[in-house]
Motif scaffolding. Structure first.
Motif, PDB file in Angstrom:
ATOM      1  N   PRO A  59     -25.895  22.807 -15.775  1.00 32.72           N
ATOM      2  CA  PRO A  59     -25.014  23.086 -14.631  1.00 32.72           C
ATOM      3  C   PRO A  59     -25.683  22.825 -13.284  1.00 32.72           C
ATOM      4  O   PRO A  59     -25.073  22.235 -12.389  1.00 32.72           O
ATOM      5  CB  PRO A  59     -24.677  24.569 -14.824  1.00 32.72           C
ATOM      6  CG  PRO A  59     -24.752  24.776 -16.300  1.00 32.72           C
ATOM      7  CD  PRO A  59     -25.891  23.910 -16.756  1.00 32.72           C
ATOM      8  N   LYS A  60     -26.945  23.237 -13.134  1.00 31.06           N
ATOM      9  CA  LYS A  60     -27.639  22.993 -11.862  1.00 31.06           C
ATOM     10  C   LYS A  60     -27.876  21.504 -11.646  1.00 31.06           C
ATOM     11  O   LYS A  60     -27.688  20.992 -10.535  1.00 31.06           O
ATOM     12  CB  LYS A  60     -28.954  23.759 -11.812  1.00 31.06           C
ATOM     13  CG  LYS A  60     -29.718  23.543 -10.515  1.00 31.06           C
ATOM     14  CD  LYS A  60     -30.770  24.591 -10.210  1.00 31.06           C
ATOM     15  CE  LYS A  60     -31.770  24.852 -11.275  1.00 31.06           C
ATOM     16  NZ  LYS A  60     -32.832  25.799 -10.818  1.00 31.06           N
ATOM     17  N   GLY A  61     -28.293  20.805 -12.704  1.00 33.10           N
ATOM     18  CA  GLY A  61     -28.527  19.379 -12.577  1.00 33.10           C
ATOM     19  C   GLY A  61     -27.271  18.619 -12.195  1.00 33.10           C
ATOM     20  O   GLY A  61     -27.292  17.732 -11.328  1.00 33.10           O
ATOM     21  N   GLN A  62     -26.148  18.957 -12.819  1.00 34.26           N
ATOM     22  CA  GLN A  62     -24.889  18.295 -12.515  1.00 34.26           C
ATOM     23  C   GLN A  62     -24.389  18.656 -11.121  1.00 34.26           C
ATOM     24  O   GLN A  62     -23.828  17.817 -10.415  1.00 34.26           O
ATOM     25  CB  GLN A  62     -23.841  18.672 -13.563  1.00 34.26           C
ATOM     26  CG  GLN A  62     -24.103  18.047 -14.926  1.00 34.26           C
ATOM     27  CD  GLN A  62     -24.016  16.538 -14.888  1.00 34.26           C
ATOM     28  OE1 GLN A  62     -22.973  15.967 -14.594  1.00 34.26           O
ATOM     29  NE2 GLN A  62     -25.134  15.880 -15.180  1.00 34.26           N
ATOM     30  N   MET A  63     -24.583  19.908 -10.701  1.00 34.56           N
ATOM     31  CA  MET A  63     -24.196  20.308  -9.347  1.00 34.56           C
ATOM     32  C   MET A  63     -24.963  19.502  -8.316  1.00 34.56           C
ATOM     33  O   MET A  63     -24.396  19.018  -7.327  1.00 34.56           O
ATOM     34  CB  MET A  63     -24.450  21.803  -9.159  1.00 34.56           C
ATOM     35  CG  MET A  63     -24.067  22.342  -7.771  1.00 34.56           C
ATOM     36  SD  MET A  63     -25.296  22.078  -6.451  1.00 34.56           S
ATOM     37  CE  MET A  63     -26.664  23.065  -7.067  1.00 34.56           C
ATOM     38  N   ALA A  64     -26.274  19.344  -8.517  1.00 36.38           N
ATOM     39  CA  ALA A  64     -27.093  18.604  -7.558  1.00 36.38           C
ATOM     40  C   ALA A  64     -26.639  17.148  -7.458  1.00 36.38           C
ATOM     41  O   ALA A  64     -26.565  16.574  -6.361  1.00 36.38           O
ATOM     42  CB  ALA A  64     -28.560  18.680  -7.953  1.00 36.38           C
ATOM     43  N   LEU A  65     -26.320  16.534  -8.595  1.00 33.65           N
ATOM     44  CA  LEU A  65     -25.849  15.144  -8.578  1.00 33.65           C
ATOM     45  C   LEU A  65     -24.492  15.027  -7.896  1.00 33.65           C
ATOM     46  O   LEU A  65     -24.221  14.039  -7.188  1.00 33.65           O
ATOM     47  CB  LEU A  65     -25.781  14.603 -10.003  1.00 33.65           C
ATOM     48  CG  LEU A  65     -27.125  14.406 -10.707  1.00 33.65           C
ATOM     49  CD1 LEU A  65     -26.902  13.954 -12.149  1.00 33.65           C
ATOM     50  CD2 LEU A  65     -28.005  13.413  -9.961  1.00 33.65           C
ATOM     51  N   ARG A  66     -23.625  16.010  -8.108  1.00 34.69           N
ATOM     52  CA  ARG A  66     -22.321  15.993  -7.441  1.00 34.69           C
ATOM     53  C   ARG A  66     -22.484  16.139  -5.932  1.00 34.69           C
ATOM     54  O   ARG A  66     -21.820  15.459  -5.151  1.00 34.69           O
ATOM     55  CB  ARG A  66     -21.444  17.119  -7.999  1.00 34.69           C
ATOM     56  CG  ARG A  66     -20.052  17.186  -7.385  1.00 34.69           C
ATOM     57  CD  ARG A  66     -19.307  15.881  -7.585  1.00 34.69           C
ATOM     58  NE  ARG A  66     -17.955  15.944  -7.075  1.00 34.69           N
ATOM     59  CZ  ARG A  66     -17.229  14.881  -6.749  1.00 34.69           C
ATOM     60  NH1 ARG A  66     -17.737  13.664  -6.886  1.00 34.69           N
ATOM     61  NH2 ARG A  66     -16.011  15.009  -6.287  1.00 34.69           N
ATOM     62  N   PHE A  67     -23.387  17.009  -5.515  1.00 35.71           N
ATOM     63  CA  PHE A  67     -23.686  17.182  -4.094  1.00 35.71           C
ATOM     64  C   PHE A  67     -24.178  15.864  -3.501  1.00 35.71           C
ATOM     65  O   PHE A  67     -23.733  15.438  -2.425  1.00 35.71           O
ATOM     66  CB  PHE A  67     -24.735  18.278  -3.932  1.00 35.71           C
ATOM     67  CG  PHE A  67     -25.232  18.481  -2.527  1.00 35.71           C
ATOM     68  CD1 PHE A  67     -24.373  18.879  -1.519  1.00 35.71           C
ATOM     69  CD2 PHE A  67     -26.575  18.282  -2.218  1.00 35.71           C
ATOM     70  CE1 PHE A  67     -24.835  19.074  -0.219  1.00 35.71           C
ATOM     71  CE2 PHE A  67     -27.053  18.483  -0.938  1.00 35.71           C
ATOM     72  CZ  PHE A  67     -26.177  18.876   0.070  1.00 35.71           C
ATOM     73  N   LYS A  68     -25.069  15.194  -4.205  1.00 34.79           N
ATOM     74  CA  LYS A  68     -25.580  13.901  -3.747  1.00 34.79           C
ATOM     75  C   LYS A  68     -24.436  12.907  -3.538  1.00 34.79           C
ATOM     76  O   LYS A  68     -24.374  12.225  -2.492  1.00 34.79           O
ATOM     77  CB  LYS A  68     -26.578  13.355  -4.772  1.00 34.79           C
ATOM     78  CG  LYS A  68     -27.050  11.940  -4.501  1.00 34.79           C
ATOM     79  CD  LYS A  68     -27.995  11.455  -5.588  1.00 34.79           C
ATOM     80  CE  LYS A  68     -28.418  10.008  -5.335  1.00 34.79           C
ATOM     81  NZ  LYS A  68     -29.407   9.545  -6.333  1.00 34.79           N
ATOM     82  N   ALA A  69     -23.535  12.813  -4.517  1.00 32.40           N
ATOM     83  CA  ALA A  69     -22.437  11.843  -4.425  1.00 32.40           C
ATOM     84  C   ALA A  69     -21.492  12.179  -3.274  1.00 32.40           C
ATOM     85  O   ALA A  69     -21.041  11.284  -2.543  1.00 32.40           O
ATOM     86  CB  ALA A  69     -21.672  11.813  -5.748  1.00 32.40           C
ATOM     87  N   LEU A  70     -21.184  13.449  -3.084  1.00 28.61           N
ATOM     88  CA  LEU A  70     -20.282  13.852  -2.006  1.00 28.61           C
ATOM     89  C   LEU A  70     -20.879  13.559  -0.642  1.00 28.61           C
ATOM     90  O   LEU A  70     -20.188  13.084   0.275  1.00 28.61           O
ATOM     91  CB  LEU A  70     -19.949  15.341  -2.128  1.00 28.61           C
ATOM     92  CG  LEU A  70     -19.054  15.741  -3.308  1.00 28.61           C
ATOM     93  CD1 LEU A  70     -18.953  17.261  -3.404  1.00 28.61           C
ATOM     94  CD2 LEU A  70     -17.663  15.131  -3.166  1.00 28.61           C
TER      95      LEU A  70
END
Length: 356
Positions: A59-70
């Motif tokens: 969950p943390k890894g995916q959140m960080a990647l989503r933040f990067k994309a946004l």
């Protein structure tokens, strides 16, 4: 030199001061034209290094990647987030210091870590059997108490930006741990939290404080006999390869706080701070939904696994564990005070809470 060149170009010999002034204006115009004609270099993007200690598929890894994309999409590349997972830059032992020194711009440490750096109030989240479900957790993290806790991070050179769930922890070991006697003598890995070490001692186990990225190796080598983790962590860290039994205790909550370096945060203009804040809030919302889904999927996977046995607690067993961990509450109240725990229980209208 430039005036002489222009004079030669126009055929002036021994030109007077009037000609000199005219030529000076010509030189200025030539320089201005050259500056305008030169290609303008685009400003370098603002770099945001986001370090964390778990895998991309958490969950943390995916959140960080989503933040990067946004951030990339909304800033047009003017702000750039680089994500470093799996302790590639810094691990449990040094990531907080790295943030305070400005070696990284953002982290998402587990809430247990903040007590060790001078904000023991965050250890309220470690109290065993405090929260019944994620709705109660969110009442704290998304309400006034959560905002107050994030603001307290400023006294330790951190800007608190938001909370992320990883879910409720289950106990894994080489045997079921359903009764108090099952814990006696076990060496159980925990994070560096005084609440968590008190919790294990009150259950009759020996707490083994280890960084997260050393857990699998410690279990495989026998340095530790078991650990507490959400099921998504249990699978992504491949603990199923070294742990045979998982007891579904749901005894404690594991979450994170996203923090930034205060000097970096202050260096941003209002528009960029707003962009990052909104992008992070959206990423956290998605991360929280993903966390619940991943733990449900992990439970389904383990139920189908032939290598792991799942064990449930009866109401009587759970009640006995809750009573046994009272010393962890007593220690928390001695160190941190009673007011915060009472505020959490009062604000979120906990029912049947007989601890603390």
């Amino acid at each position: 030199m430039l005036l002489s060149s222009i004079a030669d170009m126009h055929g002036f010999k021994g030109f007077n001061w009037i000609n000199r002034r005219r030529l000076a204006w010509s030189a200025c115009l030539l320089l201005a034209g050259a500056a305008l004609a030169a290609p303008q270099k685009a400003p370098a993007p603002v770099l945001i290094r986001f370090s964390h200690v778990v895998a991309h598929d958490t969950p943390k890894g995916q959140m960080a990647l989503r933040f990067k994309a946004l951030v990339q999409a909304r800033s047009g590349g003017r702000l750039r987030v680089e994500v470093y997972p799996d302790s590639q830059l810094y691990g449990d032992d040094d990531e907080m210091e790295a943030l305070q020194l400005g070696a990284v711009e953002m982290l998402a440490p587990s809430l247990s870590k903040f007590g060790a750096v001078g904000v023991p109030e965050f250890e309220v989240f470690d109290l065993p059997f405090l929260f019944h479900d994620l709705a109660q957790v969110r009442c704290v993290t998304q309400g006034p108490t959560g905002r107050q806790l994030l603001e307290r991070l400023s006294r330790q050179q951190m800007v608190g930006l938001g909370f992320l769930d990883n879910g409720f922890k289950q106990m894994s070991a080489g045997q079921p741990v359903q009764n108090l006697q099952d814990f006696r003598g076990l060496r159980l890995r925990v994070q560096a939290s005084r609440v968590l070490t008190a919790q294990m001692r009150s259950l009759g186990a020996y707490p083994v404080v280890l960084p997260f990225d050393e857990t699998q190796r410690a279990l495989a080598s026998g340095v530790a006999d078991g650990a507490e983790n959400p099921l998504s962590n249990f699978l992504t860290q491949h603990l199923d390869a070294v742990q045979r039994d998982v007891t579904l205790t749901s005894h404690g909550y594991l979450g994170y706080a996203v923090v930034s370096n205060p000097r970096f945060w202050a260096s941003l203009d209002d528009a960029d701070r707003s962009l990052l804040t909104l992008a992070l809030n959206d990423a956290l919302d998605e991360g929280n939904r993903l966390s619940a889904r991943m733990n449900q999927q992990a439970l389904a996977t383990l139920r189908e696994s032939s290598g792991v046995r799942l064990h449930a607690l009866s109401a009587a067993q759970r009640s006995a564990m809750r009573r046994a961990v009272q010393p962890a509450y007593d220690d928390f109240e001695r160190r941190v005070g009673r007011a915060l725990l009472r505020q959490v229980q009062r604000d979120c209208l906990f029912q049947d809470q007989d601890l603390g």
